[in-house]
Design a protein around this motif. Sequence first.
Motif, short mmCIF file in Angstrom:
data_model
loop_
_atom_site.label_atom_id
_atom_site.label_comp_id
_atom_site.label_asym_id
_atom_site.label_seq_id
_atom_site.Cartn_x
_atom_site.Cartn_y
_atom_site.Cartn_z
N SER A 1 6.73 11.81 1.89
CA SER A 1 7.81 11.38 1.00
C SER A 1 7.85 9.88 0.77
N GLU A 2 7.09 9.13 1.57
CA GLU A 2 7.16 7.68 1.49
C GLU A 2 5.95 7.05 0.81
N LEU A 3 4.78 7.59 1.08
CA LEU A 3 3.55 6.98 0.58
C LEU A 3 2.99 7.77 -0.61
N ILE A 4 2.56 7.05 -1.63
CA ILE A 4 1.86 7.67 -2.75
C ILE A 4 0.37 7.65 -2.43
N VAL A 5 -0.23 8.84 -2.44
CA VAL A 5 -1.62 9.00 -2.02
C VAL A 5 -2.45 9.53 -3.18
N ALA B 1 -1.70 4.16 8.03
CA ALA B 1 -1.48 3.51 6.74
C ALA B 1 -0.19 2.70 6.76
N ARG B 2 0.85 3.26 7.35
CA ARG B 2 2.13 2.55 7.44
C ARG B 2 2.00 1.28 8.29
N ALA B 3 1.12 1.35 9.27
CA ALA B 3 0.93 0.20 10.16
C ALA B 3 -0.08 -0.80 9.61
N LEU C 1 0.83 -1.20 0.00
CA LEU C 1 0.00 0.00 0.00
C LEU C 1 0.87 1.26 0.00
N GLY C 2 0.46 2.26 -0.80
CA GLY C 2 1.20 3.51 -0.85
C GLY C 2 2.27 3.51 -1.92
#
Length: 470
Positions: free
Chosen positions: A33-37, A399-401, A4-5
Amino acid sequence: MSPLGTAAQPLRVAIIGAGPAGFYAAERLFKDSELIVEIDMYDRLPTPFGLVRNGVAPDHQKIKSVTAAFDRIAANPRFRFFGHVELGRDVTVDELKDYYHQILYTTGAQTDRPLGIPGDDLIGSHPATAFVAWYNGHPDYRDCVFDLSQERVAVVGVGNVAVDVARILCRTPEELLKTDIADYALEALRHSRVKEVYILGRRGPAQAAFTAPEAKELGELADCDTIVLPEEAELDPLSQASMTGADRADVRKVEIIQELSRRQPAGKSKRLVLRFLVSPVELIGDEKGRVKQMRLVRNELYATEAGSMRPRPTDHFETLDVGLVFRSIGYKGVPLPGVPFHESWGVIPNDGGRVLDPATKEPLVGQYTAGWIKRGPTGVIGTNKPDAAETAENMLADARAGRVLNATHATAGEADELVHSHQAHVVSYADWRELDALELSRGKAQGRPRIKFTNVDEMLEALKQLGTRG
């Protein structure tokens, strides 16, 4: 299954409400900077920007310039606007859960708090929010009727909305012509017979919620004398003590109010009377059930254990002859279909923007809130930025979790199909920009900032004429 992301599986977010809080949250989510939303922003009106468009006073054009920043956010290729799509009518929360990993509610505070006194429901007693929405051209309020044949008006409250209402009532038609006030409101105010407007504050000048620039503006109206009673401009001992070490802006506000109290009327055609330490206790009606008088009680201040200044009534009363009353003593949110709601607080129950289950008090996976519907109606437009950022940070952490909704149709194409299958007249951001250009063009032709569309059907028809609607 892609993580995801990522480009293959972006974090899909639905934002319900296209006001400042929604845009500020989108800005923070896009900056990660890490996830594409990917963000789809929904609003029940065809037009974005919420209270910036429908609440900011038309004579405060500079404040509305914040929409340029919102345009930049909307220019992100991963942003879409679904205007004229209403939660509960066109899409449901349960449906959205199947198309998005996260849902963010940013619908503001849409109703007012009543005065809670006898006569509050008389003809001629109105929420200030309705008047503001009317003169700003909100489609839901364009057909409201306010009896501007009345010569004396009371505005209850000393916040920025109360000051806006009083100022618009006291402006000349020539002053209003320089604004983007709705055409029908301009015409009605051109024929207004209002001569005297009272702004009523239950506490003193030091506690007034309006700002120093707003106070200064009240003293600069073209054809209106602003009056402050000298005895009400003076600070009581408690307020004097509270000003020690006070913010310079608050000190300046009191100085301006006291300067106004020393002015002599210049014989202008209207009077704006700024009153302090008074509270309405009853609205008195005539034989037809219309407001004709307001009964006031004189207040005195006392310090609470927490140190705040609170008013309490004395045994001194007076009566004002007024035929029109606008209440502006606070606002509250309204429930969204399928979303938890704290009725007495008027907000969505939450912890740092994470929506809470009313029964367990635990966060509901994938549901969030920001803005006034999150914290209550406090602050100015910019206050929503840190508020929205707090929620967005928690959304990103979740989201990261992997704490997201189990969306089985989490693609842009599938969401597009869902929305258009339920609403045939979806308004995109490109459509809005067409409407925006039309409004600006119509305004330019008359030497005004813009002339707004105030009817949804007219907006849709204009888009059809432009060829952006089938």
